[in-house]
Design an enzyme around this catalytic site. Sequence first.
Site, short mmCIF file in Angstrom:
data_model
loop_
_atom_site.label_atom_id
_atom_site.label_comp_id
_atom_site.label_asym_id
_atom_site.label_seq_id
_atom_site.Cartn_x
_atom_site.Cartn_y
_atom_site.Cartn_z
N CYS A 66 0.69 -1.39 0.11
CA CYS A 66 -0.12 0.28 0.63
C CYS A 66 0.69 1.40 -0.02
O CYS A 66 1.36 1.26 0.81
CB CYS A 66 -1.16 0.05 1.07
SG CYS A 66 -1.75 1.74 1.52
N TYR A 197 -5.13 7.48 -8.85
CA TYR A 197 -6.88 6.39 -8.67
C TYR A 197 -7.75 7.40 -9.13
O TYR A 197 -8.79 6.40 -9.20
CB TYR A 197 -7.10 6.90 -6.79
CG TYR A 197 -5.81 4.92 -6.08
CD1 TYR A 197 -6.65 3.85 -5.47
CD2 TYR A 197 -4.96 6.29 -5.96
CE1 TYR A 197 -5.34 3.02 -4.97
CE2 TYR A 197 -4.25 5.48 -5.12
CZ TYR A 197 -4.42 3.86 -4.84
OH TYR A 197 -3.59 2.89 -4.13
#
Length: 358
Positions: A66, A197
């Site tokens: 992450c 994103y």
Amino acid sequence: MSQRSTQRSEHSTAGAYVHPGEEFTRDTAYIEDRIVRDPARADVPEGARAWPVEAGRYRLVAARACPWANRTLIVRRLLGLEDALSVGLPGPVHDVRSWTFDLDADGRDPVLGIERLQEAYFARYPDYPRGITVPAVVEIASGQVVTNDFPQITEDLAKEWGAFHREGAPDLWPADLEDEMREVMQRVYTEVNNGVYRCGFAGSQRAHEKAYERLWVAMDWLEDRLSTRRYLMGEHITEADVRLFTTLVRFDPVYHSHFKCSRNKLTEMPHLWGYARDLFQTPGFGDTVDFEQIKQHYFVVHEDINPNQIVPVGPDLANWVSAHGREALGGSPFGAGTAPGPVRPEERVDGRHTPLTV
């Protein structure tokens, strides 16, 4: 599926799902508690709690895959907080419920004794309605999550945990640069960290095109800014560099293809590419990166983008250790400080997961 499970799905641990016809909007409602030197005088949001800095009291849970968690692993290592703040490392994939400790013996974190990070969230908030995100700081004795507010976690590690910093730890928040640094970090966050994103989870062609344009305006701004300075804020690394690096290191392996950020590769932007390699080769940065876990996470977890869960074999990442030439711009990584020492054996990136040795 229960209402609770549905809420978990909508607020995934990656913070992202495709919603047809919509632009991607990240859920940024985090647990805003802080860990500080003086809780009685701490500035915390209304309803939040201040916890005392205390060596050995807390455990940082941070998946290498992450980018938001990767920040905390870098800052913890740069500042030498390994003795004061232990780390738990979930595996690279998760389901709609939680990150899991599948890399540990018996599938349990050896300190917290839990199989899922979800257990620490529910220990404090039995009806916690949002995603079970990393990074998270957990109080070891109670097993309860303290905070998952990732930008505040790293700022507090730098500013509040000073009593436990190693000798020679760099100043990641120089006071004379802080105002400008916050402006730079805000633009990096909205347009680049979150911008990739926004491209990848756009719910329509128009939403993707708008996100794509915003991303590349910012990438061109960074390319120009880094043409005359070695680091984002000048001569030495700051937290601004940490925050940008974790997106850049994932760009070619993941975001270029998986998130359709495909105008060009990072390797085709000479200043950004040199800067990214400079950081990668700096102790504390590249030695926290596991490219194989990164690819497994994005290409397996994001089934709405990659329904067959095929993980690319490439790209060839050996060029991350090639000469970058950034020394010609002057400056030095740590300023008046020094580099961190060798990575602890138990925290080294598994050699099977990356072709690189930093």
